[in-house]
Design a protein around this motif. Structure first.
Motif, PDB file in Angstrom:
ATOM      1  N   MET A   1       0.804  -1.179   0.182  1.00  0.00           N
ATOM      2  CA  MET A   1      -0.006   0.188  -0.090  1.00  0.00           C
ATOM      3  C   MET A   1       0.767   1.345   0.035  1.00  0.00           C
ATOM      4  SD  MET A   1      -3.209   0.961   2.556  1.00  0.00           S
ATOM      5  CE  MET A   1      -2.356   1.366   3.985  1.00  0.00           C
ATOM      6  N   ILE A   2       0.496   2.297  -0.844  1.00  0.00           N
ATOM      7  CA  ILE A   2       1.356   3.709  -0.828  1.00  0.00           C
ATOM      8  C   ILE A   2       0.466   4.300   0.055  1.00  0.00           C
ATOM      9  CG2 ILE A   2       1.924   5.396  -2.357  1.00  0.00           C
ATOM     10  CD1 ILE A   2       3.319   3.042  -2.963  1.00  0.00           C
ATOM     11  N   THR A   3       1.199   5.252   0.756  1.00  0.00           N
ATOM     12  CA  THR A   3       0.346   6.065   1.836  1.00  0.00           C
ATOM     13  C   THR A   3       1.239   7.310   1.845  1.00  0.00           C
ATOM     14  OG1 THR A   3       0.181   4.277   3.321  1.00  0.00           O
ATOM     15  CG2 THR A   3      -0.310   6.351   4.183  1.00  0.00           C
ATOM     16  N   ILE A   4       0.369   8.368   1.335  1.00  0.00           N
ATOM     17  CA  ILE A   4       0.872   9.891   1.396  1.00  0.00           C
ATOM     18  C   ILE A   4       0.354  10.401   2.535  1.00  0.00           C
ATOM     19  CG2 ILE A   4       0.815  12.013   0.007  1.00  0.00           C
ATOM     20  CD1 ILE A   4       0.715  10.085  -2.788  1.00  0.00           C
ATOM     21  N   SER A   5       1.179  11.074   3.345  1.00  0.00           N
ATOM     22  CA  SER A   5       0.709  11.770   4.576  1.00  0.00           C
ATOM     23  C   SER A   5       1.272  13.071   4.586  1.00  0.00           C
ATOM     24  CB  SER A   5       1.344  10.936   5.598  1.00  0.00           C
ATOM     25  OG  SER A   5       0.677  11.357   6.928  1.00  0.00           O
ATOM     26  N   LYS A   6       0.202  14.105   5.070  1.00  0.00           N
ATOM     27  CA  LYS A   6       0.571  15.447   5.045  1.00  0.00           C
ATOM     28  C   LYS A   6       1.695  15.970   4.265  1.00  0.00           C
ATOM     29  CE  LYS A   6      -1.458  15.662   9.579  1.00  0.00           C
ATOM     30  NZ  LYS A   6      -1.177  15.930  11.055  1.00  0.00           N
ATOM     31  N   LEU A   7       1.561  15.837   2.940  1.00  0.00           N
ATOM     32  CA  LEU A   7       2.535  16.194   1.987  1.00  0.00           C
ATOM     33  C   LEU A   7       2.310  17.722   1.792  1.00  0.00           C
ATOM     34  CD1 LEU A   7       4.630  14.510   0.522  1.00  0.00           C
ATOM     35  CD2 LEU A   7       3.439  14.508  -1.513  1.00  0.00           C
ATOM     36  N   ASN A   8       3.545  18.529   1.820  1.00  0.00           N
ATOM     37  CA  ASN A   8       3.574  19.880   1.431  1.00  0.00           C
ATOM     38  C   ASN A   8       4.542  20.258   0.390  1.00  0.00           C
ATOM     39  OD1 ASN A   8       1.515  21.296   3.275  1.00  0.00           O
ATOM     40  ND2 ASN A   8       2.272  20.069   4.644  1.00  0.00           N
ATOM     41  N   LYS A   9       4.361  21.242  -0.197  1.00  0.00           N
ATOM     42  CA  LYS A   9       5.374  21.823  -1.099  1.00  0.00           C
ATOM     43  C   LYS A   9       4.879  23.185  -1.500  1.00  0.00           C
ATOM     44  CE  LYS A   9       9.014  21.933  -3.584  1.00  0.00           C
ATOM     45  NZ  LYS A   9      10.583  21.852  -2.861  1.00  0.00           N
ATOM     46  N   ALA A  10       5.961  23.950  -1.407  1.00  0.00           N
ATOM     47  CA  ALA A  10       5.786  25.622  -1.779  1.00  0.00           C
ATOM     48  C   ALA A  10       6.957  26.068  -2.628  1.00  0.00           C
ATOM     49  CB  ALA A  10       5.795  26.379  -0.707  1.00  0.00           C
ATOM     50  N   PHE A  11       6.505  26.737  -3.859  1.00  0.00           N
ATOM     51  CA  PHE A  11       7.535  27.341  -4.573  1.00  0.00           C
ATOM     52  C   PHE A  11       7.368  28.892  -4.355  1.00  0.00           C
ATOM     53  CE2 PHE A  11       6.251  23.523  -7.222  1.00  0.00           C
ATOM     54  CZ  PHE A  11       7.451  22.819  -6.994  1.00  0.00           C
ATOM     55  N   SER A  21      -3.170  14.103   1.971  1.00  0.00           N
ATOM     56  CA  SER A  21      -2.971  12.581   2.569  1.00  0.00           C
ATOM     57  C   SER A  21      -3.839  11.614   1.790  1.00  0.00           C
ATOM     58  CB  SER A  21      -3.307  12.614   4.102  1.00  0.00           C
ATOM     59  OG  SER A  21      -2.622  13.329   4.845  1.00  0.00           O
ATOM     60  N   VAL A  22      -3.167  10.591   1.403  1.00  0.00           N
ATOM     61  CA  VAL A  22      -3.926   9.728   0.585  1.00  0.00           C
ATOM     62  C   VAL A  22      -3.323   8.359   0.726  1.00  0.00           C
ATOM     63  CG1 VAL A  22      -2.955  10.206  -1.649  1.00  0.00           C
ATOM     64  CG2 VAL A  22      -5.425   9.312  -1.373  1.00  0.00           C
ATOM     65  N   SER A  23      -4.265   7.180   0.715  1.00  0.00           N
ATOM     66  CA  SER A  23      -3.468   5.923   0.505  1.00  0.00           C
ATOM     67  C   SER A  23      -4.084   5.201  -0.612  1.00  0.00           C
ATOM     68  CB  SER A  23      -3.509   5.091   1.725  1.00  0.00           C
ATOM     69  OG  SER A  23      -4.719   5.003   2.150  1.00  0.00           O
ATOM     70  N   ILE A  24      -3.400   4.468  -1.251  1.00  0.00           N
ATOM     71  CA  ILE A  24      -3.837   3.536  -2.336  1.00  0.00           C
ATOM     72  C   ILE A  24      -3.403   2.177  -2.022  1.00  0.00           C
ATOM     73  CG2 ILE A  24      -3.717   3.256  -4.915  1.00  0.00           C
ATOM     74  CD1 ILE A  24      -2.046   5.865  -4.762  1.00  0.00           C
ATOM     75  N   LYS A  25      -4.350   1.296  -2.376  1.00  0.00           N
ATOM     76  CA  LYS A  25      -4.316  -0.143  -1.911  1.00  0.00           C
ATOM     77  C   LYS A  25      -4.159  -1.015  -3.248  1.00  0.00           C
ATOM     78  CE  LYS A  25      -7.480  -0.235   1.905  1.00  0.00           C
ATOM     79  NZ  LYS A  25      -8.323   0.731   1.614  1.00  0.00           N
ATOM     80  N   TRP A  60       5.826   3.025   1.214  1.00  0.00           N
ATOM     81  CA  TRP A  60       5.382   1.863   0.542  1.00  0.00           C
ATOM     82  C   TRP A  60       5.254   0.703   1.662  1.00  0.00           C
ATOM     83  CZ3 TRP A  60       6.855   0.916  -5.229  1.00  0.00           C
ATOM     84  CH2 TRP A  60       6.204  -0.231  -5.821  1.00  0.00           C
ATOM     85  N   ASN A  61       3.978   0.069   1.703  1.00  0.00           N
ATOM     86  CA  ASN A  61       4.033  -0.765   2.912  1.00  0.00           C
ATOM     87  C   ASN A  61       4.651  -0.334   4.143  1.00  0.00           C
ATOM     88  OD1 ASN A  61       2.711  -2.542   1.016  1.00  0.00           O
ATOM     89  ND2 ASN A  61       4.460  -3.510   0.367  1.00  0.00           N
ATOM     90  N   GLY A  62       4.336   0.707   4.481  1.00  0.00           N
ATOM     91  CA  GLY A  62       4.862   1.351   5.735  1.00  0.00           C
ATOM     92  C   GLY A  62       6.487   1.622   5.817  1.00  0.00           C
ATOM     93  N   GLN A  63       7.091   1.607   4.682  1.00  0.00           N
ATOM     94  CA  GLN A  63       8.441   1.917   4.570  1.00  0.00           C
ATOM     95  C   GLN A  63       8.750   2.930   3.712  1.00  0.00           C
ATOM     96  OE1 GLN A  63      10.889   0.071   6.386  1.00  0.00           O
ATOM     97  NE2 GLN A  63       9.154  -0.835   7.334  1.00  0.00           N
ATOM     98  N   GLU A  67      15.342   4.749  -3.324  1.00  0.00           N
ATOM     99  CA  GLU A  67      15.712   5.057  -4.624  1.00  0.00           C
ATOM    100  C   GLU A  67      15.391   3.746  -5.500  1.00  0.00           C
ATOM    101  OE1 GLU A  67      16.803   7.586  -7.640  1.00  0.00           O
ATOM    102  OE2 GLU A  67      16.918   7.995  -5.250  1.00  0.00           O
ATOM    103  N   LYS A  68      15.540   2.563  -4.948  1.00  0.00           N
ATOM    104  CA  LYS A  68      15.573   1.406  -5.469  1.00  0.00           C
ATOM    105  C   LYS A  68      13.857   0.978  -5.895  1.00  0.00           C
ATOM    106  CE  LYS A  68      16.811  -3.549  -5.011  1.00  0.00           C
ATOM    107  NZ  LYS A  68      17.083  -4.739  -4.242  1.00  0.00           N
ATOM    108  N   GLU A  69      13.171   1.441  -4.771  1.00  0.00           N
ATOM    109  CA  GLU A  69      11.703   1.230  -5.077  1.00  0.00           C
ATOM    110  C   GLU A  69      11.103   2.068  -6.050  1.00  0.00           C
ATOM    111  OE1 GLU A  69      11.210   1.447  -1.072  1.00  0.00           O
ATOM    112  OE2 GLU A  69      10.892  -0.675  -0.806  1.00  0.00           O
ATOM    113  N   ARG A  70      11.705   3.498  -6.073  1.00  0.00           N
ATOM    114  CA  ARG A  70      11.197   4.379  -7.057  1.00  0.00           C
ATOM    115  C   ARG A  70      11.365   3.882  -8.508  1.00  0.00           C
ATOM    116  NH1 ARG A  70      12.725   8.339  -3.088  1.00  0.00           N
ATOM    117  NH2 ARG A  70      10.812   9.410  -2.323  1.00  0.00           N
ATOM    118  N   HIS A  71      12.374   3.124  -8.737  1.00  0.00           N
ATOM    119  CA  HIS A  71      12.628   2.709 -10.054  1.00  0.00           C
ATOM    120  C   HIS A  71      11.716   1.671 -10.287  1.00  0.00           C
ATOM    121  CE1 HIS A  71      17.015   4.074  -9.529  1.00  0.00           C
ATOM    122  NE2 HIS A  71      16.014   5.107  -9.836  1.00  0.00           N
ATOM    123  N   LYS A  72      10.795   1.094  -9.373  1.00  0.00           N
ATOM    124  CA  LYS A  72      10.011   0.119  -9.632  1.00  0.00           C
ATOM    125  C   LYS A  72       8.245   0.844 -10.039  1.00  0.00           C
ATOM    126  CE  LYS A  72      12.470  -3.198  -8.775  1.00  0.00           C
ATOM    127  NZ  LYS A  72      13.131  -4.042  -9.828  1.00  0.00           N
TER     128      LYS A  72
END
Lengths: 298, 415
Positions: A1-11, A21-25, A60-63, A67-72
């Motif tokens: 599961m992918i979990t996005i939590s309280k993500l912020n970005k400003a330019f 915040s969102v999660s995808i199973k 991703w699954n709590g971890q 970099e390695k996972e990003r290439h997946k």
């Protein structure tokens, strides 16, 4: 599961993404909608680590994503780009190898994908000879050839005709059935409604709507009423209590109601003389909700 | 090495190798040399190299002596009875020169279309002749006269206890090498900077960069491209080496081959090691600069604009190398300081070393500084590449490049 939590970005002074915040199973499709500049692409870029989030986490699954996972992650960028002077095969194999795939395996998979997406041309053709639609299919193959578990598709249907958009839709559904986690953005609300399990709508970086598509639609009430009743005109409908707006649509009329409850009284009136061919009270479409949300201030 | 870096390097290398432009890079310098040699040969063939016809108006014994030595003096003595008739013939273009000698003084008259007359040789001959005449008047013996005519021998030799062979290399060789190294480094740097610049600009303008970064990383792309382009340079050097070896074997008896090899072997292997090390380090540093500059472009049309600052930096050591090839120029304090500065030293320090304006330890210091700068640039360049490669700005590239080198905090404060 992918979990996005309280993500912020400003330019600078501009808050591009705020507290997302969102999660995808596995086996779930998330549709990300919003106007241009709402923060969709920025979100994708943060997941892919192209840009760093100011705060928040992506796991991703709590971890934490390494970099390695990003290439997946299979990624179809909004800005389509291919090496124009290289053959389809050369660049698909190169990118598949970068994703860790074996060359022979990739070659075989490329043939399958070209057939599946009905690419016109041979693997040895130069990309510059392809039509826009076929080039987009190659780009889609690049994102999917290595069987990713997590797929990000930024505007996958833009520029495609109905047949090809249908092919992409079928592919997404198939990948979903195979257990892939898919996040995509689109301006085509019909497509979003059809394939999304859940939806996030961003407005100026903020999440304004979130949840399963049907639930979101229902939360607005069944205020959209389609009626085909003989002897009733626009003026008749406009005069009825609770009707906000009337539009002629095909053989019938589309009524926008103040609230869901007004539907019953309208039903009684139009069926007073008996049978009518159509009476359908629905929640607003995603496109209508989108327009309403965009137009609303704050 | 990281597998992805290897894949990117391999892709960069083979993609470029398949392009015609690389083969132009490979054969261009060879074609240039052949073309220059052909022009030189053509000029020498078509240029007038006839013996000059010279009328000598002088006392009989002097005239006879000149006539006896006309072959050595590369002139043909023509008989003209008087000075005025000789001048008339010169004006008509029938003579190349008129030599008028009165006692210890002489004048040579020529016309614009005259064949060349070696006046130094003539002056030296006449000095000896007049000296002999005077000696004869003083009743010296022929042995004494011959002794007087014997010229003073002055040979040039630099004494350097550290490197005997380099010290003995001819000044001309050193000057040629100084210039050649400057030109060679400039060609290599500008060619390969342009290759890596085009490579990155092509990926940015075709918008494939996001796909590449999703499949790999900015680090893999950055190092892979630098490595791939370095492989191309290595290929070029190896192919030139093989070609040189073949020429050495096949044409070993040819005068031109002997001359070129005498130039190349005039300096020690140590010198060549330093030169090669400088060329490699500096080219790699310029590749990084080019990669940083190219990461700022929006499309291919901006590449020449992006490469301009890199080429300008490379021009400085090139100009210095050319101007310092003249004898004594290497003693200049400005040139000596530049020889220690990274990105500059590669064209200057080898010639400083060959000309003994720098010692081995000074050259080593310059090389260490170049290596340290390279390491810093490599690390810093990755940060800038990562930051710039996905950004598309409308701002002027030179401004962006400058801003890239400034700390972010400083920029924020400025805003």
């Amino acid at each position: 599961m992918i979990t996005i939590s309280k993500l912020n970005k400003a330019f600078g002074d501009h808050q591009a993404v705020s507290d997302l915040s969102v999660s995808i199973k596995p086996g779930e499709v998330l549709g990300l909608i919003g106007q241009n500049g709402a923060g969709k692409t920025t979100t994708f870029r943060m997941i892919l680590n192209f840009i760093e989030a100011d705060s928040g986490s992506i796991t991703w699954n709590g971890q934490p994503l390494t970099e390695k996972e990003r290439h997946k992650i299979g990624f179809l960028p909004e800005e389509r780009g291919l090496y124009q002077k290289e053959s389809i095969e050369d660049q698909v194999l190169y990118l598949a190898e970068l994703h860790g795939m074996n060359k022979a395996e990739a070659k075989e998979a490329l043939t399958d994908w070209m057939n599946k997406l009905q690419v016109v041309g041979k693997a040895s053709d130069l990309v510059q000879t392809l039509s826009k639609g076929n080039a987009q299919k190659i780009q889609m193959i690049l994102a999917l050839i290595f069987k990713p578990d997590f797929i990000i598709l930024d505007e996958p249907f833009s520029g495609l005709d109905l047949v090809n958009a249908g092919l992409f839709m079928d592919t997404i559904k198939e990948l979903k059935e195979q257990g892939a986690m898919i996040i995509f953005s689109s301006h085509n609300m019909d497509n979003v409604t059809e394939i999304s399990d859940q939806l996030v709508m961003l407005k100026q970086g903020r999440t304004v709507l979130q949840g399963p598509v049907q639930e979101i639609r229902e939360s607005f009430g069944r205020i959209r009423l389609y009626v085909e009743a003989p002897d009733f005109s626009t003026a008749d409908y406009s005069a009825m209590a609770g009707v906000n707006r009337v539009e002629k649509q095909g053989a019938g009329y589309l009524l926008y109601l103040d609230k869901e409850e007004a539907g019953k009284a309208i039903f009684d009136k139009v069926t007073a003389k008996g049978y009518i061919p159509a009476f359908s009270q629905q929640p607003p479409t995603l496109a209508e909700i989108f327009k309403t949300e965009v137009a609303s201030h704050g | 090495m990281d597998k992805q870096i290897k894949l990117v390097a391999k892709h960069t290398f083979f993609t470029r190798l398949k392009k015609k432009s690389f083969w132009w890079v490979l054969f261009g310098p060879v074609a240039l040399i052949v073309f220059s040699a052909a022009i030189g040969w053509g000029v020498s063939v078509f240029s007038s190299n006839k013996t000059a016809d010279v009328a000598v108006v002088a006392p009989a014994e002097v005239r006879t002596a000149i006539k006896e030595n006309q072959k050595h003096l590369n002139i043909q003595v023509k008989s003209e009875k008087t000075e005025s008739s000789a001048k008339k013939s010169l004006n008509k273009g029938e003579l190349d020169g008129v030599l008028i000698i009165n006692n210890d003084k002489g004048t040579i008259l020529t016309q614009p279309k005259s064949n060349s007359i070696d006046t130094d040789k003539l002056k030296s001959f006449l000095s000896k002749q007049i000296l002999a005449d005077k000696a004869a008047k003083y009743n010296l013996t022929s042995q004494q006269i011959a002794d007087l005519k014997n010229p003073f021998s002055l040979s040039s030799k630099v004494v350097d206890k550290n490197e005997k062979k380099d010290s003995e290399a001819a000044d001309a060789v050193k000057q040629i090498l100084t210039m050649a190294i400057g030109i060679l480094v400039f060609i290599i740097v500008s060619t390969y900077s342009s290759i890596i610049g085009n490579e990155i600009a092509n990926e940015k303008s075709s918008r494939i960069m996001e796909t590449l970064l999703a499949a790999s990383s900015a680090k893999a792309q950055y190092f892979g491209k630098i490595l791939g382009v370095s492989y191309l340079l290595l290929t070029q050097l190896v192919l030139y080496g093989i070609a040189g070896g073949i020429i050495a074997v096949v044409g070993q008896k040819m005068a031109i081959t002997k001359m070129v090899f005498s130039y190349l072997t005039a300096l020690t292997p140590g010198f060549w090691f330093f030169t090669l090390a400088f060329v490699i380090i500096s080219t790699a540093s310029y590749l990084i600069l080019a990669a940083i500059a190219a990461s700022l472009v929006n499309d291919q049309s901006q590449i020449s604009q992006a490469m301009t600052p890199v080429t300008l930096i490379a021009m400085v050591p090139y100009i210095v190398a050319i101007s310092s090839s003249s004898a004594g120029a290497g003693n200049n304090a400005f040139i000596q300081v530049l020889s220690y500065i990274p990105l500059m030293g590669q064209s200057i320090m080898p010639s400083q070393l060959a000309n003994h304006y720098a010692t081995w330890w000074q050259a080593s210091l310059s090389l260490v500084l170049a290596v340290l700068f390279f390491a810093f640039l490599l690390h810093f360049g990755l940060k800038l590449y990562k930051k710039n490669v996905l950004s598309y700005s409308e701002e002027n590239i030179s401004k962006q490049l400058l801003a890239s080198f400034l700390p972010e905090k400083w920029l924020k404060r400025k805003k």
